[in-house]
Scaffold this motif. Structure first.
Motif, PDB file in Angstrom:
ATOM      1  N   LEU A  75      37.035  49.178  50.435  1.00 55.41           N
ATOM      2  CA  LEU A  75      37.061  48.445  49.161  1.00 55.41           C
ATOM      3  C   LEU A  75      38.367  48.681  48.407  1.00 55.41           C
ATOM      4  O   LEU A  75      38.825  47.813  47.653  1.00 55.41           O
ATOM      5  CB  LEU A  75      35.853  48.840  48.305  1.00 55.41           C
ATOM      6  N   ALA A 131      33.200  49.537  42.909  1.00 54.81           N
ATOM      7  CA  ALA A 131      34.216  48.472  43.006  1.00 54.81           C
ATOM      8  C   ALA A 131      33.897  47.315  42.076  1.00 54.81           C
ATOM      9  O   ALA A 131      34.803  46.655  41.547  1.00 54.81           O
ATOM     10  CB  ALA A 131      34.321  47.988  44.449  1.00 54.81           C
ATOM     11  N   ARG A 177      37.546  45.463  40.897  1.00 55.03           N
ATOM     12  CA  ARG A 177      38.275  45.213  42.152  1.00 55.03           C
ATOM     13  C   ARG A 177      37.504  44.187  43.002  1.00 55.03           C
ATOM     14  O   ARG A 177      38.079  43.274  43.577  1.00 55.03           O
ATOM     15  CB  ARG A 177      38.398  46.539  42.924  1.00 55.03           C
TER      16      ARG A 177
END
Ligand code: NAI
Length: 341
Positions: free
Chosen positions: A220, A246, A251
């Motif tokens: 990730l 994440a 992200r």
């Protein structure tokens, strides 16, 4: 042959008897899942028929063998819920339904992707409350985007054809290249090369020791910021805790899953009046950019009928000693998936 079904769902009480007209097996449907304690319910049956939610570990399998079961008929393509090593030692044959309708799952992956991207789930609720604001509903064109597909077997290939039809560029990762995908112009890259290059990533590989937590913290950290992840394969291919981190950091731009690591305690049951104890799952449900369905990718009329037919045919052929090799599952299936491009 007498076949005892564990974890029977309502629709299976219709689909299996309908398909059985051509086979003449004796079918017994249980609501109970398989466990070392419930295995005794299969006494007198030659075949135990298991759902993806039935964890068939060493003890459960040994208990089934003890009461006379010889065939484990999986009414699924995936077989990660069965201890194949133990099955082999116990002399149990394990058969599955390798293909019923790859389109059912591929089309569900598309439905998840389109819903998540264009915020259809949010718009649906909003409109019902007479809120016609567009705030927060912006998506992106799929056309021209790069889609990464991990696992280019039957479902992966069907999904790739859909994505190519939408005008996407497709990268793929699989230890074995599918020549039909190569012919379609799909470029194979190592999995590590796929993460940073893709706007959308779809997981279509089986769960094996090599793919468990394939989507990890480390993976990730390398994805394209804002990329969207779709998982219709098996929950544990994704490290859910890593994915939550994440999502929190932004992200990961969105997550749509039909499968979840600990789905055995949740899916296929009405828990609407209960307090959920799985805090990881509950956290996932709080994100506006997370969409979850309860392992329903396979759930089309065509797939359900095909699952019943192939499962019963496996039992019929087992009695004749002629189960097709692609329907048999053995420990070598896990070993053969061991390399990871
Ligand atoms: P398949 O066996 O046709 O294809 C799986 C592909 O994954 C193969 O090409 C294999 O080489 C590849 N693969 C294996 N290890 C890999 C790795 N480490 N990295 C990348 N690729 C790898 O299976 P099919 O029918 O396409 O199904 C895929 C998976 O989808 C099943 O194993 C099952 O877990 C899941 N599934 C989910 C359903 C749902 O309702 N959500 C229904 C049916 C299957």
């Amino acid at each position: 042959m007498k076949i005892v079904f564990f974890s029977t769902r309502a629709f299976e009480r219709t689909s299996f008897p309908a398909a059985n007209a051509a086979h003449g097996h004796s079918l017994e449907f249980l609501s109970e899942g398989l466990s070392p304690a419930t295995a005794i319910l299969a006494r007198g049956a030659g075949c135990a028929c298991l759902s993806v939610g039935d964890h068939a570990g060493q003890d459960g399998l040994a208990a089934l063998r003890e009461v006379g079961v010889r065939l484990i008929a999986l009414r699924s393509a995936g077989f990660n819920h069965v201890d194949l090593d133990a099955a082999e030692r116990l002399g149990l044959t394990v058969a599955r339904v390798p293909a019923y309708s790859p389109h059912s799952v591929a089309e569900h992956a598309l439905a998840l992707l389109m819903t998540l991207n264009r915020k259809i789930h949010r718009a649906y609720n909003r409109i019902r409350e007479q809120n016609f604001s567009l705030e927060g509903l912006m998506g992106f064109d799929l056309h021209g985007k790069t889609v990464g597909v991990v696992g280019t077997g039957q479902i992966g290939e069907a999904f790739i054809r859909i994505m190519l039809g939408m005008g996407c560029r497709v990268l793929a990762s699989d230890p074995y290249q599918n020549p039909r995908c190569v012919e379609l112009g799909v470029r194979y890259v190592p999995t590590a090369g796929l993460w940073p290059a893709c706007d959308v990533i779809s997981l279509n590989c089986p769960l094996t020791p090599q793919t468990r937590h394939l989507v990890s913290d480390a993976a990730l950290a390398t994805i394209k910021p804002g990329a969207v992840l779709i998982n219709t394969s098996r929950g544990a291919v994704v490290d859910t805790v890593a994915v939550i981190a994440a999502l929190k950091s932004g992200r990961l731009g969105g997550l749509a899953i039909d499968v979840y690591e600990e789905e055995g305690d949740l899916f296929y049951r009405d828990l609407s009046g209960e307090i959920l104890q799985d805090d990881v799952f509950v956290r996932l449900m709080t994100f506006p950019n997370v969409l979850i369905t309860g392992h329903q990718g396979f759930f089309t009329r065509e797939a359900v009928a095909a699952i019943a037919e192939t499962t019963l045919d496996n039992a019929t052929r087992f009695e004749r000693g002629t189960i097709p090799s692609e329907n048999l599952v053995s420990i070598s299936h896990v070993v053969s998936s061991s390399s990871n491009a």
